[in-house]
Design a protein around this motif. Structure first.
Motif, short mmCIF file in Angstrom:
data_model
loop_
_atom_site.label_atom_id
_atom_site.label_comp_id
_atom_site.label_asym_id
_atom_site.label_seq_id
_atom_site.Cartn_x
_atom_site.Cartn_y
_atom_site.Cartn_z
N ASN A 142 -6.21 -12.79 12.67
CA ASN A 142 -7.67 -12.80 12.63
C ASN A 142 -8.31 -13.53 13.79
O ASN A 142 -9.53 -13.43 14.00
CB ASN A 142 -8.16 -13.40 11.31
CG ASN A 142 -7.75 -14.87 11.14
OD1 ASN A 142 -6.93 -15.39 11.90
ND2 ASN A 142 -8.28 -15.53 10.13
N TYR A 143 -7.53 -14.30 14.57
CA TYR A 143 -8.13 -15.26 15.50
C TYR A 143 -9.09 -14.60 16.49
O TYR A 143 -10.17 -15.14 16.78
CB TYR A 143 -7.05 -16.04 16.26
CG TYR A 143 -7.66 -17.14 17.10
CD1 TYR A 143 -7.87 -18.41 16.56
CD2 TYR A 143 -8.11 -16.91 18.40
CE1 TYR A 143 -8.48 -19.41 17.29
CE2 TYR A 143 -8.73 -17.91 19.13
CZ TYR A 143 -8.91 -19.15 18.58
OH TYR A 143 -9.53 -20.14 19.30
N LYS A 144 -8.73 -13.47 17.06
CA LYS A 144 -9.53 -12.87 18.11
C LYS A 144 -10.67 -12.01 17.58
O LYS A 144 -11.45 -11.44 18.35
CB LYS A 144 -8.64 -12.05 19.05
CG LYS A 144 -7.66 -12.93 19.82
CD LYS A 144 -6.79 -12.13 20.77
CE LYS A 144 -5.85 -13.05 21.55
NZ LYS A 144 -4.99 -12.30 22.50
N LEU A 184 -13.46 -22.10 26.10
CA LEU A 184 -13.76 -21.68 24.72
C LEU A 184 -13.77 -20.16 24.60
O LEU A 184 -14.33 -19.47 25.46
CB LEU A 184 -15.11 -22.25 24.28
CG LEU A 184 -15.14 -23.77 24.05
CD1 LEU A 184 -16.57 -24.26 23.91
CD2 LEU A 184 -14.32 -24.15 22.81
N TYR A 185 -13.20 -19.65 23.52
CA TYR A 185 -13.08 -18.21 23.31
C TYR A 185 -14.39 -17.62 22.80
O TYR A 185 -14.64 -16.42 22.96
CB TYR A 185 -11.95 -17.94 22.32
CG TYR A 185 -11.46 -16.51 22.29
CD1 TYR A 185 -10.74 -15.99 23.36
CD2 TYR A 185 -11.70 -15.69 21.19
CE1 TYR A 185 -10.26 -14.68 23.34
CE2 TYR A 185 -11.22 -14.39 21.15
CZ TYR A 185 -10.51 -13.88 22.23
OH TYR A 185 -10.04 -12.59 22.20
N THR A 244 -16.88 -27.45 18.26
CA THR A 244 -16.31 -26.23 18.82
C THR A 244 -14.84 -26.05 18.48
O THR A 244 -14.32 -24.94 18.53
CB THR A 244 -16.41 -26.25 20.35
OG1 THR A 244 -15.71 -27.41 20.86
CG2 THR A 244 -17.86 -26.28 20.80
N GLY A 245 -14.14 -27.13 18.13
CA GLY A 245 -12.69 -27.13 18.09
C GLY A 245 -12.16 -27.65 19.41
O GLY A 245 -12.87 -27.75 20.41
N THR A 246 -10.89 -28.02 19.41
CA THR A 246 -10.27 -28.67 20.57
C THR A 246 -10.27 -27.74 21.78
O THR A 246 -9.89 -26.58 21.69
CB THR A 246 -8.84 -29.10 20.23
OG1 THR A 246 -8.86 -29.91 19.05
CG2 THR A 246 -8.23 -29.89 21.38
N ILE A 247 -10.69 -28.30 22.93
CA ILE A 247 -10.81 -27.52 24.16
C ILE A 247 -9.65 -27.88 25.08
O ILE A 247 -9.57 -29.00 25.60
CB ILE A 247 -12.15 -27.80 24.86
CG1 ILE A 247 -13.31 -27.50 23.90
CG2 ILE A 247 -12.28 -26.96 26.12
CD1 ILE A 247 -14.67 -27.93 24.42
N SER A 248 -8.76 -26.95 25.29
CA SER A 248 -7.62 -27.12 26.18
C SER A 248 -7.62 -25.99 27.21
O SER A 248 -8.03 -24.87 26.91
CB SER A 248 -6.30 -27.08 25.42
OG SER A 248 -6.18 -28.17 24.53
N ALA A 295 -12.44 -22.84 18.20
CA ALA A 295 -12.76 -21.86 19.24
C ALA A 295 -12.00 -22.05 20.54
O ALA A 295 -12.17 -21.27 21.47
CB ALA A 295 -14.27 -21.86 19.52
N GLY A 296 -11.20 -23.11 20.65
CA GLY A 296 -10.39 -23.31 21.83
C GLY A 296 -9.09 -22.54 21.72
O GLY A 296 -8.13 -22.99 21.09
N ILE A 297 -9.01 -21.37 22.35
CA ILE A 297 -7.87 -20.49 22.14
C ILE A 297 -6.56 -21.08 22.67
O ILE A 297 -5.51 -20.89 22.06
CB ILE A 297 -8.13 -19.10 22.74
CG1 ILE A 297 -7.03 -18.11 22.32
CG2 ILE A 297 -8.29 -19.16 24.25
CD1 ILE A 297 -7.33 -16.67 22.66
N GLN A 298 -6.62 -21.82 23.77
CA GLN A 298 -5.38 -22.38 24.30
C GLN A 298 -4.82 -23.44 23.35
O GLN A 298 -3.61 -23.53 23.13
CB GLN A 298 -5.61 -22.98 25.69
CG GLN A 298 -4.32 -23.37 26.40
CD GLN A 298 -3.41 -22.17 26.65
OE1 GLN A 298 -3.87 -21.10 27.05
NE2 GLN A 298 -2.11 -22.35 26.41
N HIS A 299 -5.69 -24.25 22.77
CA HIS A 299 -5.23 -25.22 21.77
C HIS A 299 -4.64 -24.50 20.56
O HIS A 299 -3.60 -24.91 20.03
CB HIS A 299 -6.40 -26.11 21.32
CG HIS A 299 -6.06 -26.99 20.16
ND1 HIS A 299 -5.24 -28.10 20.27
CD2 HIS A 299 -6.41 -26.93 18.84
CE1 HIS A 299 -5.10 -28.68 19.09
NE2 HIS A 299 -5.81 -27.99 18.21
N ALA A 300 -5.31 -23.43 20.13
CA ALA A 300 -4.80 -22.68 18.99
C ALA A 300 -3.41 -22.11 19.29
O ALA A 300 -2.51 -22.13 18.43
CB ALA A 300 -5.77 -21.55 18.63
#
Length: 434
Positions: free
Chosen positions: A158-160, A339-340, A365-369, A137-142
């Protein structure tokens, strides 16, 4: 989540170390499982530098009604049964704990023998984790990670629209302080023609939040987004250690496997939704042109207060820094608002296909950047896949983690007019591969 007397910034505890404590003032009161010296694992509550033996307090009859039911359920060295009770009993327990531990409490003499110095105790996982799901869910990391492989199109289509997640390995989740053994596995960098087996060369950390599930749902019955928050029992820090070289070879087409399953570290205290109530903030508005969440993921109340004002810090201590008496190197200072998706959206999506969640399940949550390099949540991003190594004050360099390195995650929630709270440390030291 309503504010009440337990959030009063003027409230102090008779436990002196709690007053002004960075993580565990009386306004926090997180739940966990600990062993006192020579004792067996039991439920506890962090208060300053001390831990209240919750089971002893319950046996002494210090709780009544819903709070008593919650305390009685916190037995057997795991909090699953208490987490299953949900918001009402948990909130009642918090209120009565606050009264027991406040300055001037008439229960001080009775409670004091039930307090143990945290430094003398051993912390355990707070619940039996039946299942562990890691989101993305961390869009910047993605975007940062995706740009290394798809510079022109970092995010997949699909991400968004859909919260991406995968099923993790619950058996290898460990509490802070547990050593992390470097994994062996297959690796095949572009410079080599055939794969080889050996220790991971590109061992990394990932800065995440953990979400503890409270009451579950029946198989086949989704959790509506408007009710998803009621199924969250609390939060922790989560380091989802990652062997990047093993992952790069194995992840197509099914995703991470051995690159993630060797270890995930969590902070051992469950920070309750009630403790986080003053620090809930609106979910960040999506950038112009991004699609709105589909109806099953949209709730006005969740959008208005489903995110958290939570500063996240990553520290690296190396053998070289320690030998020279230097402070840990700050790798990143991030923000949970990056987080997105909100925690409630992650829970609602998880159950939307009929998956049954159970008390004590854990979600990452996934990596938060953040958008700045100073806020990146992994070495993969900071060193651009290892191509631009960090130079530390000790003179050491790091592409990825080396044996003997210690990574510590910290969290701090703050808001003007309230007493800030923390999550406690989430720390692990790298040991050589077997």
């Amino acid at each position: 989540m309503a504010l009440d007397d337990t959030h009063d910034p003027a409230r102090r505890s008779f436990v002196d170390s709690a007053n002004g404590h960075a993580d565990f003032p009386i306004q926090n009161l997180p739940l966990g499982v600990f062993s006192p010296p020579g004792g067996t694992p039991r439920a506890g509550v962090a208060i300053g530098d001390m831990i209240l033996d919750l089971e002893a307090a319950a046996a002494a009859g210090l709780f009544c009604e819903e709070a008593a039911a919650a305390a009685r359920a916190a037995t057997g060295g795991a909090l699953n049964a208490m987490l299953a009770l949900g918001t009402g009993p948990r909130s009642a327990l918090r209120a009565q704990l606050s009264t027991l531990l406040e300055a001037g409490s008439r229960f001080e003499a009775q409670v004091t023998p039930m307090l143990h110095a945290a430094a003398d105790c051993t912390m355990h996982l707070p619940a039996r984790i039946g299942d562990y799901t890691d989101f993305f869910a961390g869009i910047q990391h993605a975007m940062n990670a995706g740009a290394m492989f798809r510079p022109d199109n970092p995010l997949l289509p699909n991400y968004k629209y859909v919260p991406i997640g995968y099923h993790g390995r619950a058996s290898s989740v460990v509490p802070s302080g547990h050593p992390v053994r470097r994994p062996n596995g297959q690796r095949k960098p572009a410079s080599e023609t055939v794969p080889s087996v050996g220790p991971s060369r590109n061992l990394d950390y990932e800065l995440e939040l953990g979400i503890w599930i409270g009451p579950g749902n029946r198989l086949g019955e989704p959790i509506p987004i408007g009710q998803a928050g009621d199924h969250i029992a609390g939060f922790c820090l989560l380091n989802d250690w990652s062997a990047r070289d093993i992952q790069g070879w194995e992840y197509q087409p099914l995703g991470p496997f051995l690159a993630k399953s060797f270890c995930s570290t969590i902070s051992p205290w469950i920070i309750t939704p009630e403790a986080m109530a003053p620090f809930r903030v609106p979910q960040a508005k999506r950038p112009e042109g991004d699609p709105a969440p589909l109806p099953y993921l949209w709730d006005e109340a969740d959008q208005a207060g489903g995110a958290m004002a939570l500063e996240l810090e990553v520290l690296l201590m190396t053998p070289g820094l320690g030998a020279k008496g230097l402070a840990p190197h700050r790798l990143g200072l991030s923000d949970a608002r990056a987080l997105y998706w909100t925690p409630a959206q992650l829970v609602a999506h998880h159950a939307s296909g009929g998956c049954n969640l159970n008390p004590g399940d854990l979600c990452g949550t996934g990596t938060i950047s953040t958008t700045e390099v100073s806020g990146y949540g992994s070495l993969l991003e900071i060193t651009k896949g290892g191509r631009e190594p960090l130079t530390l004050e000790s003179g050491e360099t790091r592409r990825f983690l080396e044996d003997g390195d210690t990574v510590t995650l910290l969290a701090r929630a703050s808001r003007e007019g309230f007493v800030g709270i923390g999550f406690g440390a989430c720390s692990g030291t790298i040991l050589p591969a077997p």
